[in-house]
Design an enzyme around this catalytic site. Structure first.
Site, PDB file in Angstrom:
ATOM      1  N   SER A 115       0.907  -1.339  -0.061  1.00  0.00           N
ATOM      2  CA  SER A 115       0.135  -0.063   0.086  1.00  0.00           C
ATOM      3  C   SER A 115       0.868   1.317   0.158  1.00  0.00           C
ATOM      4  O   SER A 115       0.411   2.388   0.055  1.00  0.00           O
ATOM      5  CB  SER A 115      -0.935  -0.164   0.979  1.00  0.00           C
ATOM      6  OG  SER A 115      -0.029  -0.188   2.543  1.00  0.00           O
TER       7      SER A 115
ATOM      8  N   HIS B 122     -39.031  25.306  -9.892  1.00  0.00           N
ATOM      9  CA  HIS B 122     -39.123  24.419 -11.055  1.00  0.00           C
ATOM     10  C   HIS B 122     -38.460  25.164 -12.318  1.00  0.00           C
ATOM     11  O   HIS B 122     -38.646  24.783 -13.193  1.00  0.00           O
ATOM     12  CB  HIS B 122     -40.572  24.185 -11.547  1.00  0.00           C
ATOM     13  CG  HIS B 122     -41.626  23.537 -10.241  1.00  0.00           C
ATOM     14  ND1 HIS B 122     -41.661  22.386 -10.184  1.00  0.00           N
ATOM     15  CD2 HIS B 122     -42.478  24.405  -9.584  1.00  0.00           C
ATOM     16  CE1 HIS B 122     -42.724  22.407  -9.006  1.00  0.00           C
ATOM     17  NE2 HIS B 122     -42.895  23.569  -8.640  1.00  0.00           N
TER      18      HIS B 122
ATOM     19  N   SER C  57     -12.890  26.093 -27.275  1.00  0.00           N
ATOM     20  CA  SER C  57     -13.082  24.528 -27.657  1.00  0.00           C
ATOM     21  C   SER C  57     -11.872  24.596 -29.007  1.00  0.00           C
ATOM     22  O   SER C  57     -11.619  25.448 -29.606  1.00  0.00           O
ATOM     23  CB  SER C  57     -14.526  24.983 -28.499  1.00  0.00           C
ATOM     24  OG  SER C  57     -14.487  24.035 -29.657  1.00  0.00           O
TER      25      SER C  57
ATOM     26  N   LYS D 104     -16.151  29.794 -28.638  1.00  0.00           N
ATOM     27  CA  LYS D 104     -16.585  29.262 -27.619  1.00  0.00           C
ATOM     28  C   LYS D 104     -15.904  29.566 -26.446  1.00  0.00           C
ATOM     29  O   LYS D 104     -14.543  29.795 -26.474  1.00  0.00           O
ATOM     30  CB  LYS D 104     -16.489  27.586 -27.730  1.00  0.00           C
ATOM     31  CG  LYS D 104     -17.611  26.875 -28.326  1.00  0.00           C
ATOM     32  CD  LYS D 104     -18.945  27.208 -27.994  1.00  0.00           C
ATOM     33  CE  LYS D 104     -19.416  26.386 -26.705  1.00  0.00           C
ATOM     34  NZ  LYS D 104     -19.409  24.836 -27.050  1.00  0.00           N
TER      35      LYS D 104
ATOM     36  N   GLU E  13     -18.334  23.258 -14.400  1.00  0.00           N
ATOM     37  CA  GLU E  13     -18.944  21.986 -14.887  1.00  0.00           C
ATOM     38  C   GLU E  13     -18.253  20.833 -14.048  1.00  0.00           C
ATOM     39  O   GLU E  13     -18.843  20.054 -13.734  1.00  0.00           O
ATOM     40  CB  GLU E  13     -18.739  21.825 -16.427  1.00  0.00           C
ATOM     41  CG  GLU E  13     -19.564  22.464 -17.261  1.00  0.00           C
ATOM     42  CD  GLU E  13     -19.219  22.360 -18.706  1.00  0.00           C
ATOM     43  OE1 GLU E  13     -19.616  21.630 -19.476  1.00  0.00           O
ATOM     44  OE2 GLU E  13     -18.152  23.090 -19.126  1.00  0.00           O
TER      45      GLU E  13
ATOM     46  N   GLN F 298      -7.327  -2.060   4.316  1.00  0.00           N
ATOM     47  CA  GLN F 298      -6.159  -1.288   3.599  1.00  0.00           C
ATOM     48  C   GLN F 298      -6.799  -0.583   2.205  1.00  0.00           C
ATOM     49  O   GLN F 298      -6.415   0.717   1.750  1.00  0.00           O
ATOM     50  CB  GLN F 298      -5.374  -2.113   3.108  1.00  0.00           C
ATOM     51  CG  GLN F 298      -4.071  -1.415   2.383  1.00  0.00           C
ATOM     52  CD  GLN F 298      -2.772  -2.203   2.126  1.00  0.00           C
ATOM     53  OE1 GLN F 298      -2.233  -2.452   3.299  1.00  0.00           O
ATOM     54  NE2 GLN F 298      -2.726  -3.173   1.188  1.00  0.00           N
TER      55      GLN F 298
ATOM     56  N   LYS G 227      -8.059   3.835   2.401  1.00  0.00           N
ATOM     57  CA  LYS G 227      -7.124   5.042   2.099  1.00  0.00           C
ATOM     58  C   LYS G 227      -7.469   5.514   0.865  1.00  0.00           C
ATOM     59  O   LYS G 227      -7.602   6.951   0.800  1.00  0.00           O
ATOM     60  CB  LYS G 227      -5.810   4.612   2.384  1.00  0.00           C
ATOM     61  CG  LYS G 227      -5.279   4.305   3.760  1.00  0.00           C
ATOM     62  CD  LYS G 227      -4.253   3.690   4.094  1.00  0.00           C
ATOM     63  CE  LYS G 227      -4.149   2.882   5.253  1.00  0.00           C
ATOM     64  NZ  LYS G 227      -5.132   1.791   5.459  1.00  0.00           N
TER      65      LYS G 227
HETATM   66  N1  ARG Z   1      -1.284  -1.283   5.403  1.00  0.00           N
HETATM   67  C1  ARG Z   1      -1.943  -1.743   6.463  1.00  0.00           C
HETATM   68  C2  ARG Z   1      -3.257  -1.293   6.195  1.00  0.00           C
HETATM   69  O1  ARG Z   1      -3.342  -0.062   5.525  1.00  0.00           O
HETATM   70  C3  ARG Z   1      -1.460  -1.483   7.665  1.00  0.00           C
HETATM   71  C4  ARG Z   1      -2.147  -2.430   8.792  1.00  0.00           C
HETATM   72  C5  ARG Z   1      -1.551  -4.103   8.349  1.00  0.00           C
HETATM   73  N2  ARG Z   1      -1.706  -4.778   9.513  1.00  0.00           N
HETATM   74  C6  ARG Z   1      -1.860  -6.108   9.265  1.00  0.00           C
HETATM   75  N3  ARG Z   1      -2.169  -6.876  10.127  1.00  0.00           N
HETATM   76  N4  ARG Z   1      -1.384  -6.728   8.103  1.00  0.00           N
HETATM   77  O2  ARG Z   1      -4.241  -1.505   6.540  1.00  0.00           O
END
Ligand code: ARG
Length: 483
Positions: free
Chosen positions: A28, A161, A282, A288, A295, A327, A330
């Site tokens: 991640s 309306h 445009s 234009k 928008e 995970q 995020k």
């Molecule tokens: N990168 C993980 C997340 O965002 C961190 C937590 C990972 N925990 C684990 N037990 N593998 O969720």
């Protein structure tokens, strides 16, 4: 038995290397590196508590603190080298700390899991991002309040309306959008309260057997309470959902304002001119000037709503406690709040620069029978039941429309005759300015009331801006890390 493989960062007893596709799916770090500063602040608080509890020697503590400071400098200068093999932001920072300071780094993760660590990082990140969005909301409220003050007595058509309905003022119309922003800000205040609990010390799921001091960590991170159940603390993402729900609704509000700018900037309306800085040409049609930014502000709402739905679906049906599904929270969180903030900021500058066209606003008022209800009210004052008054005015409007006439072109005498009331009463009613001044009740568009509301809106904006600054001030652990 095959020898233990070495491609894992820790853990023994594996007889196989990971599948070649595992790293890319599991990692991640490409997105959670956005949490680096919060992760370092959290580690500073945790290490300080470990030292105070005798779980870390003074020397190791000082080595760790110096290392964390160095990592912060590397991260913020862009010099930190992120590695997918080190999976996520937490392991990247911890492993690089070990590269820099050696053995003491191995004691930092005492009595901590990435599960409570990521829960903490997200709360700290959210607190700061909500502060920044609070400031952006406050700024847009202030811009609208200022415009409303300057256009408090500019009459314009009010619509229902999307049909011309009754007169309002441009100031009143702009303040309607500002009211929605006030509610957005209230939602931020509310969710910050629930975000204000420190999850560190929950461990992987069941706390720790070591003598840590959770209250000390919370105080160093300026949380006013501790989470009360370790299982809940590592799996709860409600505060993120609430923030994204606020973002979705906030983006919906901005989409309505964006749509009005698009509509009112058309040649058909001509109420407002968007400056060139917010329009694009445009590639094909030389004449234009497209309101792309208005928008996009309208369009981005779809994306933020999608982010919210994505997280809700991820959470649905998850068993306690931490699961790797989490995970997935995020990218959507970051995208939703970044998008909301970007929309707020561009809208503030675009609205501040838009040029409202007084004549076009007035011309539309002349053509729409907007004072029909006022005439019915005049009949009511003369003792006619409202339903009958409504009918008499409606048939006059139908007759005038057929003949291509307006109340103004017909004149008060003829209108009074057709309605069966006094000419004076009608004359008083056929004036937009007087109509607005009669609307003198709370929440209505009397220009003096609009001016007062605009002043109060500016005061609410200032209050929100100072609340945002309070949220944004560094906590003790951040000061330890940065000074
Ligand atoms: N990168 C993980 C997340 O965002 C961190 C937590 C990972 N925990 C684990 N037990 N593998 O969720």
């Amino acid at each position: 038995m095959k020898p233990a493989t070495t491609d894992r960062l820790w853990g023994g007893g594996y007889s196989e290397a990971t599948h070649p596709l595992v790293q890319a799916m599991n990692a991640s770090v490409s997105f959670d590196q956005a949490l680096a500063r919060e992760d370092l602040i959290g580690s500073t608080a945790h290490a300080t508590m470990l030292r105070d509890q005798g779980l870390l020697s003074e020397d190791d503590y000082l080595a760790i603190l110096a290392g964390l400071r160095q990592l912060l400098a590397e991260v913020e200068s862009g010099g930190f080298v992120w590695s997918e093999a080190r999976e996520d932001v937490h392991m990247n920072l911890e492993a690089t700390l070990r590269d820099r300071i050696g053995a003491p780094a191995g004691r930092l993760h005492t009595a901590r899991s990435r599960n409570d660590q990521v829960a903490l990082d997200e709360r700290l990140w959210l607190r700061r991002r909500v502060a920044e969005i609070g400031a952006s909301l406050a700024h847009l409220m202030e811009v609208l309040a200022d415009l409303a003050t300057r256009h408090a007595d500019w009459p314009m058509c009010g619509y229902t309306h999307l049909q011309r309905a009754q007169p309002v003022t441009l100031g009143h119309h702009l303040l309607a959008h500002a009211e929605a922003l006030v509610r957005d800000a209230q939602r931020l205040l509310d969710l910050q309260r629930r975000n204000d609990a420190c999850p560190l010390g929950s461990g992987a799921l069941a706390g720790t057997t070591l003598p840590i001091d959770r209250a000390k960590v919370a105080q160093l991170l300026r949380f006013s309470s501790l989470t009360r159940n370790s299982l809940d603390a590592v799996s709860d993402r409600d505060h993120l959902v609430e923030a994204m729900a606020a973002a979705a609704l906030g983006a919906v509000h901005l989409s309505r304002l964006g749509e009005e700018l698009v509509l009112f900037a058309t040649a058909e309306f001509g109420y407002v001119r968007l400056p060139d800085a917010f329009t694009t040409g445009s590639s094909l049609m030389p004449q234009k000037k497209n309101p792309d930014i208005a928008e996009l502000v309208r369009g981005k709402a779809g994306r933020v709503i999608g982010d919210l739905m994505g997280l809700l679906v991820t959470l649905k049906g998850l068993p306690l406690a931490y699961n790797k599904d989490l995970q997935e929270d995020k990218e959507r969180l970051f995208d939703a709040l970044d998008t909301w903030d970007a929309c707020l900021r561009v809208t503030a500058d675009m609205v501040a620069a838009a040029q409202w066209q007084r004549k076009a606003l007035l011309d539309a008022l002349d053509r729409g029978f907007l004072l029909a209800t006022d005439l019915a009210d005049a009949l009511v004052e003369a003792g006619v039941p409202f339903r009958e008054a409504h009918e008499r005015v409606a048939s006059l409007v139908a007759d005038l429309s057929r003949r291509g006439r307006t109340f103004a072109s017909e004149g008060p005498r003829a209108v009074a005759k057709a309605l069966g009331v006094d000419e004076d009463a009608v004359a008083r009613r056929l004036d937009v300015r007087k109509s607005l001044e009669r609307r003198d009740l709370p929440g209505a568009p009397h220009p003096a009331r609009v001016r007062r509301e605009a002043r109060q809106m500016a005061a609410r904006a200032r209050k929100l801006a100072s609340q945002a600054a309070v949220w944004n001030r560094p906590c003790p652990a951040e000061l330890l890390l940065t000074t």
